[in-house]
Design an enzyme around this catalytic site. Structure first.
Site, PDB file in Angstrom:
ATOM      1  N   LYS A  35       1.061  -1.391   0.078  1.00 39.67           N
ATOM      2  CA  LYS A  35      -0.025  -0.031  -0.045  1.00 39.67           C
ATOM      3  C   LYS A  35       0.896   1.389   0.085  1.00 39.67           C
ATOM      4  O   LYS A  35       1.962   1.369   0.436  1.00 39.67           O
ATOM      5  CB  LYS A  35      -0.987  -0.306   0.928  1.00 39.67           C
ATOM      6  CG  LYS A  35      -2.068  -0.844   0.899  1.00 39.67           C
ATOM      7  CD  LYS A  35      -3.298  -1.235   1.811  1.00 39.67           C
ATOM      8  CE  LYS A  35      -4.191  -2.037   1.346  1.00 39.67           C
ATOM      9  NZ  LYS A  35      -5.208  -2.666   2.496  1.00 39.67           N
ATOM     10  N   ARG A  62      -2.852 -10.321   5.436  1.00 40.32           N
ATOM     11  CA  ARG A  62      -3.185 -10.334   4.071  1.00 40.32           C
ATOM     12  C   ARG A  62      -2.158  -9.757   2.960  1.00 40.32           C
ATOM     13  O   ARG A  62      -1.957  -8.720   3.102  1.00 40.32           O
ATOM     14  CB  ARG A  62      -4.347  -9.710   3.877  1.00 40.32           C
ATOM     15  CG  ARG A  62      -5.132 -10.009   2.550  1.00 40.32           C
ATOM     16  CD  ARG A  62      -6.425  -9.205   2.316  1.00 40.32           C
ATOM     17  NE  ARG A  62      -7.006  -8.974   1.345  1.00 40.32           N
ATOM     18  CZ  ARG A  62      -6.748  -8.352   0.146  1.00 40.32           C
ATOM     19  NH1 ARG A  62      -5.765  -7.391   0.350  1.00 40.32           N
ATOM     20  NH2 ARG A  62      -7.425  -8.532  -1.062  1.00 40.32           N
TER      21      ARG A  62
HETATM   22  N1  HH2 Z   1      -7.348  -4.403   1.029  1.00 38.53           N
HETATM   23  C1  HH2 Z   1      -7.442  -4.538  -0.255  1.00 38.53           C
HETATM   24  C2  HH2 Z   1      -8.745  -5.508  -0.475  1.00 38.53           C
HETATM   25  N2  HH2 Z   1      -9.200  -6.186   0.338  1.00 38.53           N
HETATM   26  N3  HH2 Z   1      -9.638  -6.756   2.670  1.00 38.53           N
HETATM   27  C3  HH2 Z   1      -9.067  -6.630   3.776  1.00 38.53           C
HETATM   28  N4  HH2 Z   1      -9.741  -7.617   4.879  1.00 38.53           N
HETATM   29  N5  HH2 Z   1      -8.107  -5.828   4.274  1.00 38.53           N
HETATM   30  C4  HH2 Z   1      -7.626  -5.085   3.518  1.00 38.53           C
HETATM   31  O1  HH2 Z   1      -6.641  -4.403   3.943  1.00 38.53           O
HETATM   32  C5  HH2 Z   1      -7.805  -5.126   2.045  1.00 38.53           C
HETATM   33  C6  HH2 Z   1      -8.814  -5.909   1.779  1.00 38.53           C
HETATM   34  C7  HH2 Z   1      -6.752  -3.718  -1.172  1.00 38.53           C
HETATM   35  O2  HH2 Z   1      -5.671  -4.606  -1.824  1.00 38.53           O
HETATM   36  P1  HH2 Z   1      -5.792  -5.420  -3.068  1.00 38.53           P
HETATM   37  O3  HH2 Z   1      -6.702  -6.465  -2.982  1.00 38.53           O
HETATM   38  O4  HH2 Z   1      -4.521  -5.823  -3.327  1.00 38.53           O
HETATM   39  O5  HH2 Z   1      -6.150  -4.523  -4.262  1.00 38.53           O
HETATM   40  P2  HH2 Z   1      -7.436  -4.000  -5.153  1.00 38.53           P
HETATM   41  O6  HH2 Z   1      -8.306  -3.879  -4.015  1.00 38.53           O
HETATM   42  O7  HH2 Z   1      -7.060  -3.111  -6.010  1.00 38.53           O
HETATM   43  O8  HH2 Z   1      -7.913  -5.278  -5.697  1.00 38.53           O
END
Ligand code: HH2
Length: 291
Positions: free
Chosen positions: A230, A267
């Site tokens: 992030k 995660r």
């Molecule tokens: N962050 C993202 C998505 N889902 N779920 C939880 N529980 N906690 C988090 O911090 C979290 C989440 C964002 O990250 P990412 O899935 O890599 O990106 P994108 O939402 O662009 O797919």
């Protein structure tokens, strides 16, 4: 401490690694990498070989500025992969906030609902009512659920981040969300909580949440935390212009700090590196406790 999920009761005596599988064309760090169900499944298998304990499948990006996707499109991306992923022998989590998607995923054998909206979202246009997401989870006899704090919504959250003292506000929000779900009949050991790093928060607020993370522990639920790649990490590490995929080292550092301060599930995108770092943490912890 345990996390009860649909098919697995996860022992959290040791921290667990949740590997991210983004089935999206537009995720902030790895969108478009997994072109089709075959590539996604190979990625799942790779994350397991690297030591992931849980797979988290996401079919809609929640990056700042992301628009909402119709449920039908989300399901078309998700279900072909989920159908196979549930045969891999580990808990499979689905990163969704739509009641319709949760229900379909649980029907297909998903173990965990991971909801950035903490079960608050519903589609009024499709005739859904407030509480529909909570009802979908409560109807299931045992699925796990992760309730995350988010200020605002992905489309606008970084333009208007939260005001005030993040640790206290996030704690109050999570306490209320967990209490409401328990009141709906969901056993406490099915519920994990997440402060929602990067979701409508400034860099300083994200780090305040890490500094004071222990204040969330007495809510009585396992903490799940997602710092992986992030932008706040890039800001702190002096890597503001870095591509997200180049933020592995700061991500591992943050995961380790989160675990040191009581998180039980991290995660992450970079499973291999995180698992290696946690092994070192574990070795140091057992040395400490044996001495
Ligand atoms: N962050 C993202 C998505 N889902 N779920 C939880 N529980 N906690 C988090 O911090 C979290 C989440 C964002 O990250 P990412 O899935 O890599 O990106 P994108 O939402 O662009 O797919």
């Amino acid at each position: 401490m345990f996390w009860q999920t649909a098919r697995f009761r996860l022992d959290l005596a040791q921290p667990r690694v949740m590997g991210i599988v983004n089935l999206t064309p537009d995720s902030f760090s790895d969108g478009g990498r997994l072109d089709g169900p075959g590539a996604a499944l190979r990625h799942c298998e790779q994350l397991l070989a690297e030591g992931a304990d849980i797979l988290d499948l996401g079919a809609e990006s929640s990056r700042p500025g992301a628009a909402s996707l119709p449920a039908e499109q989300e399901l078309a991306r998700l279900l072909p992969v989920l159908r196979e992923a549930v045969r891999l022998g580990v808990p499979v989590s689905v990163d969704t906030y739509k009641p319709q998607v949760m229900q379909a995923a649980l029907d297909l054998g998903a173990d965990i609902v991971n909801d950035i909206w903490a079960l608050r979202w519903y589609d009024a246009a499709a005739g859904e009512v407030p509480g529909a997401a909570r009802a979908a989870v409560a109807r299931h006899p045992a699925c796990g659920v992760c309730l995350m704090h988010m200020h605002g919504e992905p489309a606008t959250m970084q333009r208007e981040p939260m005001q005030g003292e993040a640790p206290a506000l996030v704690r109050a929000f999570l306490a209320e969300a967990a209490a409401a779900l328990r009141a709906a009949g969901v056993a406490g050991e099915r519920i994990a909580l997440d402060p929602g790093i990067g979701f409508g928060k400034t860099v300083e607020q994200n780090f305040a949440l890490l500094a004071r993370q222990r204040e969330l522990l007495d809510l009585g639920h396992p903490l799940l935390v997602g710092w992986s790649r992030k932008s706040s990490l890039a800001a702190a590490a002096g890597m503001r212009d870095s591509a997200p995929a180049a933020r592995v080292l700061p991500s591992v550092a943050a995961a380790l700090l989160a675990v040191e301060r009581g998180a039980r599930i991290v995660r992450v995108h970079d499973v291999r590196e995180t698992v290696a770092a946690l092994r070192v943490w574990r070795a140091a912890s057992s040395f400490h406790s044996n001495s």
